[in-house]
Design an enzyme around this catalytic site. Structure first.
Site, PDB file in Angstrom:
ATOM      1  N   ILE A 173       0.635  -4.069  -5.050  1.00  0.00           N
ATOM      2  CA  ILE A 173      -0.593  -3.280  -5.110  1.00  0.00           C
ATOM      3  C   ILE A 173      -0.300  -1.798  -4.937  1.00  0.00           C
ATOM      4  O   ILE A 173      -0.855  -0.965  -5.661  1.00  0.00           O
ATOM      5  CB  ILE A 173      -1.590  -3.739  -4.027  1.00  0.00           C
ATOM      6  CG1 ILE A 173      -2.066  -5.169  -4.299  1.00  0.00           C
ATOM      7  CG2 ILE A 173      -2.794  -2.786  -3.968  1.00  0.00           C
ATOM      8  CD1 ILE A 173      -2.994  -5.705  -3.236  1.00  0.00           C
ATOM      9  N   GLU A 174       0.587  -1.462  -4.021  1.00  0.00           N
ATOM     10  CA  GLU A 174       0.798  -0.044  -3.696  1.00  0.00           C
ATOM     11  C   GLU A 174       1.674   0.655  -4.741  1.00  0.00           C
ATOM     12  O   GLU A 174       1.165   1.295  -5.647  1.00  0.00           O
ATOM     13  CB  GLU A 174       1.354   0.079  -2.277  1.00  0.00           C
ATOM     14  CG  GLU A 174       0.327  -0.400  -1.242  1.00  0.00           C
ATOM     15  CD  GLU A 174       0.850  -0.374   0.171  1.00  0.00           C
ATOM     16  OE1 GLU A 174       1.157   0.718   0.664  1.00  0.00           O
ATOM     17  OE2 GLU A 174       0.963  -1.456   0.783  1.00  0.00           O
TER      18      GLU A 174
END
Length: 329
Positions: free
Chosen positions: A135-136
């Site tokens: 996600i990051e």
């Protein structure tokens, strides 16, 4: 009789002022004499290789750490916003929201664990997790190392500082070296602890006294005023049912250990610079310091929020703001 009554009134007032001075540290300490308080001022930044710190600074601001070159560490940890980004959750490398609120990077090196769930024990482990997070930053180490090695400037810098050049461990070391220098020193509260008892107003000192009297200091302790223990969110009530819309992230440390006792347990956040890092909590649900303090009163202390106590504690919390800038090399 009237004169005697007036004398007694003045005497009582003087005694009350003296007692207050004793409790709050006003005027009874020699100027510059450190106070004997349970909280301590921040330590001096560590002495590190300035070239490694500078390399870490460049990497911290390098968007190529993310797979599509859209995000750097500084995207979510903005030094001019208290080391956070002012959002409830931050956008990842594809724009999707992260699961929890981005904590401040300032003083992170003083926390006993990293992340809300405490899954990383070191800054290096935290960096490893963020780079590879789907996600990051969505990247992987082989790809990132190729990217950095293809850059002549990075290749030369790593070659000068590390015998083995561009490696995963060396990238993590450089970034961690820089982050260790990000200490927000010289807050007004630190000046107070160091003996400048006049730097805080009477209301701010009252707020600190209430912070201690109500037991906030039991969890927000140590040099970082937090960041050194785990605690259940909702000790005295079901915060998550009251808030509604439960998410997996609300499980906290339970997601790491699978231990039922760790359900809804999180690392206690540091309160340093807290006035600059709204919104609050892992879910970013409290928009103001006042709201955050009221939630703490209700769900951690089992007390009804009192507007005066809330106001005074917030005034104290605002004294924890330190210097927010890149340290000079």
């Amino acid at each position: 009789m009237s004169a005697t009554r007036e004398y007694r009134k003045h005497l009582l007032r003087a005694l009350n002022c003296l007692l207050l001075s004793t409790l709050l540290g006003t005027g009874l300490h020699a100027h510059g004499e450190a106070l004997d308080e349970p909280l301590k001022p921040l330590p001096a930044p560590p002495t590190l290789d300035p070239k490694k710190v500078e390399l870490g600074r460049r990497l911290f601001n390098e968007p190529r750490l993310s797979l599509n070159s859209s995000l750097s560490c500084a995207s979510c940890h903005q030094l001019d916003k208290g080391g956070a980004d002012g959002r409830a959750t931050s956008p990842g490398f594809l724009g999707q929201p992260t699961r929890v609120n981005a904590p401040s990077v300032f003083n992170a090196a003083l926390n006993f664990r990293q992340f809300w769930d405490g899954r990383a024990e070191t800054l290096e482990a935290q960096i490893d997790s963020v780079v590879q997070s789907p996600i990051e930053m969505g990247n992987n180490w082989p790809n990132l190392l190729r990217t950095l090695s293809d850059d002549t400037t990075y290749r030369q810098s790593f070659g000068e500082l590390y015998p083995d050049g561009v490696t995963t461990a060396n990238v993590q070391n450089a970034l961690a070296s820089y982050e260790k220098t990000l200490l927000s020193s010289n807050s007004r509260f630190d000046q107070y602890l160091q003996g400048n008892t006049e730097v805080l107003s009477l209301d701010e000192k009252h707020g600190y006294q209430r912070f201690k009297d109500y037991g906030c200091i039991a969890c927000h302790q140590g040099v970082n005023i937090g960041g050194n223990m785990f605690q259940k969110f909702g000790v005295m009530g079901d915060y998550f049912t009251a808030r509604g819309n439960p998410t997996e992230a609300d499980l906290g440390r339970f997601l790491i250990t699978g231990d039922e006792q760790d359900r809804n347990v999180f690392k206690v956040p540091s309160l340093r610079n807290v006035a600059l890092t709204a919104p609050y909590f892992h879910d970013g649900s409290a928009q103001t310091l006042e709201q955050a303090v009221e939630v703490m009163f209700k769900y951690q202390l089992g007390r009804l929020p009192n507007p005066l106590d809330t106001s005074l504690i917030v005034k104290f919390l605002k004294t924890l703001t330190g210097e927010q800038q890149d340290p000079p090399l």
